[in-house]
Design an enzyme around this catalytic site. Structure first.
Site, PDB file in Angstrom:
ATOM      1  N   ALA A  17      33.598  38.183  31.670  1.00  0.00           N
ATOM      2  CA  ALA A  17      34.944  38.002  31.120  1.00  0.00           C
ATOM      3  C   ALA A  17      34.903  38.006  29.599  1.00  0.00           C
ATOM      4  O   ALA A  17      35.702  38.692  28.935  1.00  0.00           O
ATOM      5  CB  ALA A  17      35.548  36.697  31.641  1.00  0.00           C
ATOM      6  N   ALA A  45      26.012  37.313  35.707  1.00  0.00           N
ATOM      7  CA  ALA A  45      24.720  38.020  35.776  1.00  0.00           C
ATOM      8  C   ALA A  45      24.012  37.736  37.103  1.00  0.00           C
ATOM      9  O   ALA A  45      23.101  38.467  37.483  1.00  0.00           O
ATOM     10  CB  ALA A  45      23.833  37.608  34.608  1.00  0.00           C
ATOM     11  N   ARG A 276      35.674  32.538  53.629  1.00  0.00           N
ATOM     12  CA  ARG A 276      34.471  31.815  53.217  1.00  0.00           C
ATOM     13  C   ARG A 276      34.560  30.313  53.462  1.00  0.00           C
ATOM     14  O   ARG A 276      33.570  29.664  53.786  1.00  0.00           O
ATOM     15  CB  ARG A 276      34.262  32.106  51.730  1.00  0.00           C
ATOM     16  CG  ARG A 276      32.940  31.704  51.228  1.00  0.00           C
ATOM     17  CD  ARG A 276      32.753  32.221  49.838  1.00  0.00           C
ATOM     18  NE  ARG A 276      32.279  33.587  49.815  1.00  0.00           N
ATOM     19  CZ  ARG A 276      32.008  34.253  48.707  1.00  0.00           C
ATOM     20  NH1 ARG A 276      32.191  33.676  47.537  1.00  0.00           N
ATOM     21  NH2 ARG A 276      31.564  35.486  48.747  1.00  0.00           N
TER      22      ARG A 276
HETATM   23  C1  SIN Z   1      31.172  36.513  45.573  1.00  0.00           C
HETATM   24  O1  SIN Z   1      31.022  35.305  45.519  1.00  0.00           O
HETATM   25  O2  SIN Z   1      32.184  37.061  45.149  1.00  0.00           O
HETATM   26  C2  SIN Z   1      30.135  37.375  46.213  1.00  0.00           C
HETATM   27  C3  SIN Z   1      29.036  36.540  46.652  1.00  0.00           C
HETATM   28  C4  SIN Z   1      28.243  37.253  47.665  1.00  0.00           C
HETATM   29  O3  SIN Z   1      27.658  38.265  47.337  1.00  0.00           O
HETATM   30  O4  SIN Z   1      28.196  36.763  48.784  1.00  0.00           O
END
Ligand code: SIN
Length: 506
Positions: A17, A45, A276
């Site tokens: 960013a 990173a 998630r």
């Molecule tokens: C993310 O957090 O946007 C990607 C993480 C992952 O590669 O699972």
């Protein structure tokens, strides 16, 4: 104190960013500061998955926005999500033009992976699981070559300086053990997240929400600080920070199982690609109930894991676990802060002269649960916008200024206590009793380190989590498991101006 007066923006933070904002300030001069060398100590990173963008034929910005809204627990701002997803393809192209070596398919098109809660494959990746470092490396080269940019890689933000109108007109930083006052027509905060407030995190431990706390002390509004995203599959191998096992592995069919090989989310493979927050709770419960949680890549990925997911493979092998032979032990870890400094899609905050971009900002695109790989897109796309707008701000630094508020430092022992407390009581599942204990701990630590930014940031999370008596997205209350019918934001208004401003010399 040494004083430096800039003709253009001050950018605080050298992740995706901050670098995107800094590059787009051109031709206006800008100064970018980071506390560590570029590429060190910033989350971007470390990103593995890649950048979500509607690149495939079967995809569109509207579909991407719909997935973003659906994942966000009722709190995504649809217009902001669309502003983001509309910029997906152009942002990937911009980064590729700067040299980011995105993976390509046999026809030369961007190769895309599938991740959780995306209806289609849309994550542009680099070298399998090396996206963050590769993208950022291209930007670092561009930033170092940019004539309009100065870069200090050894300067830490201590406070923001305000005019007596409340406008932010600069910052106090520490550089080489000395304080420096930097006056600037605009300050862009790109200070990252709060993973370092937790004992188990996938982000650099140095990121402890300082930007959030310092912005609030300067009057900025904070949005939804209780919404912390826990990644379901951090490798549980006793490392701090914990290495990530990217969601792209589940996108390729890797399965979440317990010690006996039972599926954590059921036999249907699609269930492992649920949003998630849901997957993190299933993993958390399996770990706390003693069943254990493991990611089994053997059947779906097999020997390809070494070539296609080199970062994961190296991390697992360093702990003596060969993913071609054994399932990988995993646990949830603090990964991303959806809450942050309230900002619009150009990075404007509630305080004139102050901008916020990337993870420290809350622009409304993530709501209560961020869609995987939207954060790299947000960092670059909205970072660019903020840089362009900040570069149009005109100097307003002459005149009376308020004394900046500089918080105390936490000792290493106090920080360790805070991190344990946050993981235990403000983690994947929370309740009133634990959050109360956490706030007591923060009070005790604050007595020895008054106003420490890490404590102020932790307090925002704990108090807002206690106040939100429902479960929504990344915020799961075991004592309030239901979701309210009406989705509401938490908005903390920034510190008011002092009644009798103490002024420093102009
Ligand atoms: C993310 O957090 O946007 C990607 C993480 C992952 O590669 O699972």
């Amino acid at each position: 104190m040494r004083r430096v007066a800039l003709d253009g923006p001050l950018i605080v933070g050298g992740g995706l960013a901050g670098l995107s904002a800094a590059l787009e300030c051109a031709p206006r001069k800008a100064l970018l500061i980071t506390p560590a060398p570029l590429l060190d100590a910033c989350s971007s990173a470390w990103a593995q998955g890649g950048m979500a963008a509607a690149l495939a034929e079967a995809d569109s910005p509207a579909l991407h926005a719909a997935d973003t809204v659906a994942a966000g627990g009722g709190l995504v701002d649809g217009a902001a999500a669309r502003a983001l997803t509309d910029r997906g393809a152009e942002t990937v192209a911009w980064l590729a033009g700067l040299g980011a070596p995105f993976d390509r398919d046999a026809h030369g098109r961007f190769a895309v992976s599938r991740e959780a809660a995306h209806a289609v494959a849309r994550v542009a990746r680099v070298g399998g699981d090396g996206a963050g470092r590769a993208i950022l490396s291209a930007l670092v080269v561009a930033a170092r070559a940019a004539e309009h940019l100065d870069i200090w890689e050894d300067a830490r933000l201590l406070a923001l300086i305000r005019a007596d109108s409340g406008r932010v007109v600069g910052a106090v930083v520490e550089r080489g053990g000395r304080r420096v006052e930097i006056l600037a027509p605009a300050v862009v905060l790109a200070t990252g997240g709060i993973g370092g407030l937790y004992a188990v995190t996938t982000t650099p431990a140095a990121l402890k929400g300082e930007g959030l706390a310092i912005a609030q002390a300067a009057g900025a509004d904070i949005l939804d600080p209780e919404f912390v995203q826990f990644h379901p599959t951090a490798l549980d191998i006793g490392r701090d920070p914990a290495p990530l096992a990217t969601e792209a592995l589940r996108g390729e069919g890797a399965r979440l199982v317990d010690r006996d090989g039972g599926f954590l989310l059921g036999a249907d493979a699609e269930a492992d690609l649920a949003p998630r927050d849901q997957v993190a709770r299933a993993v958390h419960r399996a770990v706390t109930e003693g069943r254990g949680a493991f990611l089994d890549t053997r059947r779906a990925i097999g020997d390809r894991v070494a070539r296609d997911f080199p970062a994961l493979f190296a991390a697992a092998m360093s702990a003596g676990i060969d993913p071609r032979v054994s399932p990988l032990p995993v646990a949830p870890a603090a990964h991303y802060h959806m809450g942050g400094i309230a900002a619009d899609t150009d990075g404007r905050t509630s305080v004139a002269g102050l901008f916020a971009v990337g993870e420290c900002a809350a622009t409304g695109v993530h709501g209560a649960n961020r869609l995987a790989s939207n954060s790299l897109l947000e960092a670059a796309a909205f970072g660019r916008r903020a840089g362009r707008v900040a570069a149009t701000e005109v100097a307003a630094a002459n005149g009376p200024r308020l004394a900046p508020h500089i918080g105390a430092e936490l000792t290493a022992a106090a920080l360790a206590q805070l991190r344990q407390g946050m993981s235990r009581w403000a983690g994947v599942e929370r309740d009133a009793s634990g959050l109360g204990r956490l706030i007591d701990l923060i009070d005790r630590l604050d007595a020895d380190a008054p106003g420490a930014p890490a404590l102020a940031a932790a307090r925002m999370v704990a108090e807002a989590a206690l106040e939100r008596r429902e479960s929504r997205g990344g915020h799961a209350r075991s004592d309030f498991p239901d979701t309210n019918s009406e989705a509401r934001h938490t908005r903390l208004t920034g510190a008011p101006l002092p009644a009798i401003p103490k002024k420093t010399a102009a």
